[in-house]
Design a protein around this motif. Structure first.
Motif, PDB file in Angstrom:
ATOM      1  N   ASP A 117       0.836  -1.195   0.000  1.00  0.00           N
ATOM      2  CA  ASP A 117       0.000   0.000   0.000  1.00  0.00           C
ATOM      3  C   ASP A 117       0.875   1.250   0.000  1.00  0.00           C
ATOM      4  OD1 ASP A 117      -2.960   1.002   0.544  1.00  0.00           O
ATOM      5  OD2 ASP A 117      -1.645   2.177   1.840  1.00  0.00           O
ATOM      6  N   HIS A 118       1.799   1.337   0.957  1.00  0.00           N
ATOM      7  CA  HIS A 118       2.739   2.450   1.021  1.00  0.00           C
ATOM      8  C   HIS A 118       3.781   2.146   2.093  1.00  0.00           C
ATOM      9  CE1 HIS A 118       0.055   3.364   4.377  1.00  0.00           C
ATOM     10  NE2 HIS A 118       0.983   4.176   4.860  1.00  0.00           N
ATOM     11  N   CYS A 120       5.217   3.532   5.368  1.00  0.00           N
ATOM     12  CA  CYS A 120       4.820   4.504   6.384  1.00  0.00           C
ATOM     13  C   CYS A 120       6.016   4.830   7.287  1.00  0.00           C
ATOM     14  CB  CYS A 120       3.664   3.954   7.228  1.00  0.00           C
ATOM     15  SG  CYS A 120       3.110   5.091   8.517  1.00  0.00           S
ATOM     16  N   CYS A 139      -4.275   2.525  13.616  1.00  0.00           N
ATOM     17  CA  CYS A 139      -5.062   3.736  13.360  1.00  0.00           C
ATOM     18  C   CYS A 139      -6.265   3.807  14.292  1.00  0.00           C
ATOM     19  CB  CYS A 139      -5.524   3.761  11.905  1.00  0.00           C
ATOM     20  SG  CYS A 139      -4.202   3.961  10.690  1.00  0.00           S
ATOM     21  N   SER A 196      -8.372  10.699   9.317  1.00  0.00           N
ATOM     22  CA  SER A 196      -8.341  10.827   7.859  1.00  0.00           C
ATOM     23  C   SER A 196      -7.633   9.645   7.215  1.00  0.00           C
ATOM     24  CB  SER A 196      -7.650  12.136   7.461  1.00  0.00           C
ATOM     25  OG  SER A 196      -6.304  12.164   7.926  1.00  0.00           O
ATOM     26  N   LEU A 197      -6.553   9.169   7.835  1.00  0.00           N
ATOM     27  CA  LEU A 197      -5.822   8.025   7.298  1.00  0.00           C
ATOM     28  C   LEU A 197      -6.665   6.763   7.368  1.00  0.00           C
ATOM     29  CD1 LEU A 197      -3.196   6.929   6.148  1.00  0.00           C
ATOM     30  CD2 LEU A 197      -2.352   6.649   8.484  1.00  0.00           C
ATOM     31  N   TYR A 199      -9.895   6.564   7.394  1.00  0.00           N
ATOM     32  CA  TYR A 199     -10.986   6.690   6.429  1.00  0.00           C
ATOM     33  C   TYR A 199     -10.510   6.334   5.023  1.00  0.00           C
ATOM     34  CZ  TYR A 199     -14.384   8.951   3.355  1.00  0.00           C
ATOM     35  OH  TYR A 199     -15.289   9.209   2.358  1.00  0.00           O
ATOM     36  N   THR A 200      -9.363   6.862   4.612  1.00  0.00           N
ATOM     37  CA  THR A 200      -8.865   6.581   3.265  1.00  0.00           C
ATOM     38  C   THR A 200      -8.502   5.109   3.106  1.00  0.00           C
ATOM     39  OG1 THR A 200      -6.630   7.267   3.971  1.00  0.00           O
ATOM     40  CG2 THR A 200      -8.015   8.919   2.920  1.00  0.00           C
ATOM     41  N   GLN A 201      -7.975   4.493   4.173  1.00  0.00           N
ATOM     42  CA  GLN A 201      -7.641   3.080   4.103  1.00  0.00           C
ATOM     43  C   GLN A 201      -8.885   2.221   3.940  1.00  0.00           C
ATOM     44  OE1 GLN A 201      -4.484   1.355   4.347  1.00  0.00           O
ATOM     45  NE2 GLN A 201      -3.763   3.398   3.810  1.00  0.00           N
ATOM     46  N   VAL A 203     -11.856   3.154   2.779  1.00  0.00           N
ATOM     47  CA  VAL A 203     -12.431   3.412   1.460  1.00  0.00           C
ATOM     48  C   VAL A 203     -11.663   2.665   0.380  1.00  0.00           C
ATOM     49  CG1 VAL A 203     -12.796   5.195  -0.299  1.00  0.00           C
ATOM     50  CG2 VAL A 203     -13.440   5.636   2.068  1.00  0.00           C
ATOM     51  N   GLY A 204     -10.330   2.647   0.490  1.00  0.00           N
ATOM     52  CA  GLY A 204      -9.515   1.919  -0.478  1.00  0.00           C
ATOM     53  C   GLY A 204      -9.792   0.434  -0.466  1.00  0.00           C
ATOM     54  N   THR A 207     -13.239  -0.185  -2.004  1.00  0.00           N
ATOM     55  CA  THR A 207     -13.172  -0.002  -3.455  1.00  0.00           C
ATOM     56  C   THR A 207     -12.534  -1.192  -4.139  1.00  0.00           C
ATOM     57  OG1 THR A 207     -12.997   2.402  -3.159  1.00  0.00           O
ATOM     58  CG2 THR A 207     -12.326   1.503  -5.297  1.00  0.00           C
TER      59      THR A 207
END
Length: 217
Positions: A117-118, A120, A139, A196-197, A199-201, A203-204, A207
């Protein structure tokens, strides 16, 4: 069965992890001394509030250590490629190894990671196939601890009754206002950043699940 231990030699990453640990240690030491213990002694809060804070603190630091040291899905040397999956593998032009698709090469770690994913810096580790769930745990527990800290800071000034007695010979009580302001600032930064992190995780992940279902249908 636990994941293999994985350490990344990166001084910048160690500094980031150390910074997060200092924030955790600051709140874990001073919030009970400034708010929880005095309020409990005067009957403003139950003992469960203290135990809840320490449980959240323990879960937070344990998830940090696990996410920082767990193998994210490092590809082993000379991996065995199933015949039925050969078409889904490709050659990495940086480490000259075959890797499954959706794997990426991390320049900081120096190897390919499955479903990376990335990288960190705050855990000094990649977030990949094997430790993604640990990163989500970190998180979540960080949000929980930061939110609880902000709630206590707010109640201490705007909801609870004033303390009847303070031990002014103790350093923390002499600098109560400054220390609580620092705690509040760190709580806002950590809670906002992790929310925010997280939430984006999520959502990803949702998806990706939706795309997989459309592809298989």
């Amino acid at each position: 069965m636990g994941l293999p231990i994985h350490f990344v030699v990166d001084p910048q990453g160690w500094c980031c992890v150390g910074f997060i640990f200092v924030i955790w240690l600051y709140n874990t030491v001073f919030i009970p001394q400034l708010i929880l213990f005095p309020r409990f002694e005067e009957g403003h809060i139950p003992a469960a509030a203290i135990w809840g804070y320490y449980f959240a603190s323990v879960f937070c630091v344990v998830s940090l250590l696990r996410a920082s040291t767990a193998d994210p899905g490092k590809l082993q040397d000379s991996p065995k490629i199933p015949i039925t999956e050969k078409e889904f593998w490709e050659l990495c032009n940086k480490c000259n190894m075959m890797r499954p698709k959706r794997s990426h090469h991390c320049s900081r770690c120096g190897h390919c990671v499955r479903k990376m994913d990335h990288h960190c810096p705050w855990i000094n580790n990649c977030v990949g196939e094997d430790n993604h769930w640990l990163f989500l745990q970190l998180c979540f527990y960080t949000q929980l601890l930061s939110g609880y800290t902000l709630f206590l800071d707010f109640c201490h000034y705007y909801y609870f009754l004033p303390l009847k007695s303070n031990n002014w010979d103790v350093f923390v009580f002499r600098h109560e206002l400054a220390m609580l302001r620092i705690s509040t600032f760190m709580g806002i930064v950590m809670f906002g950043g992790m929310a925010s992190l997280f939430y984006t995780q999520v959502v990803g992940i949702l998806t990706h699940i939706s795309e997989c279902r459309l592809f298989n249908s």
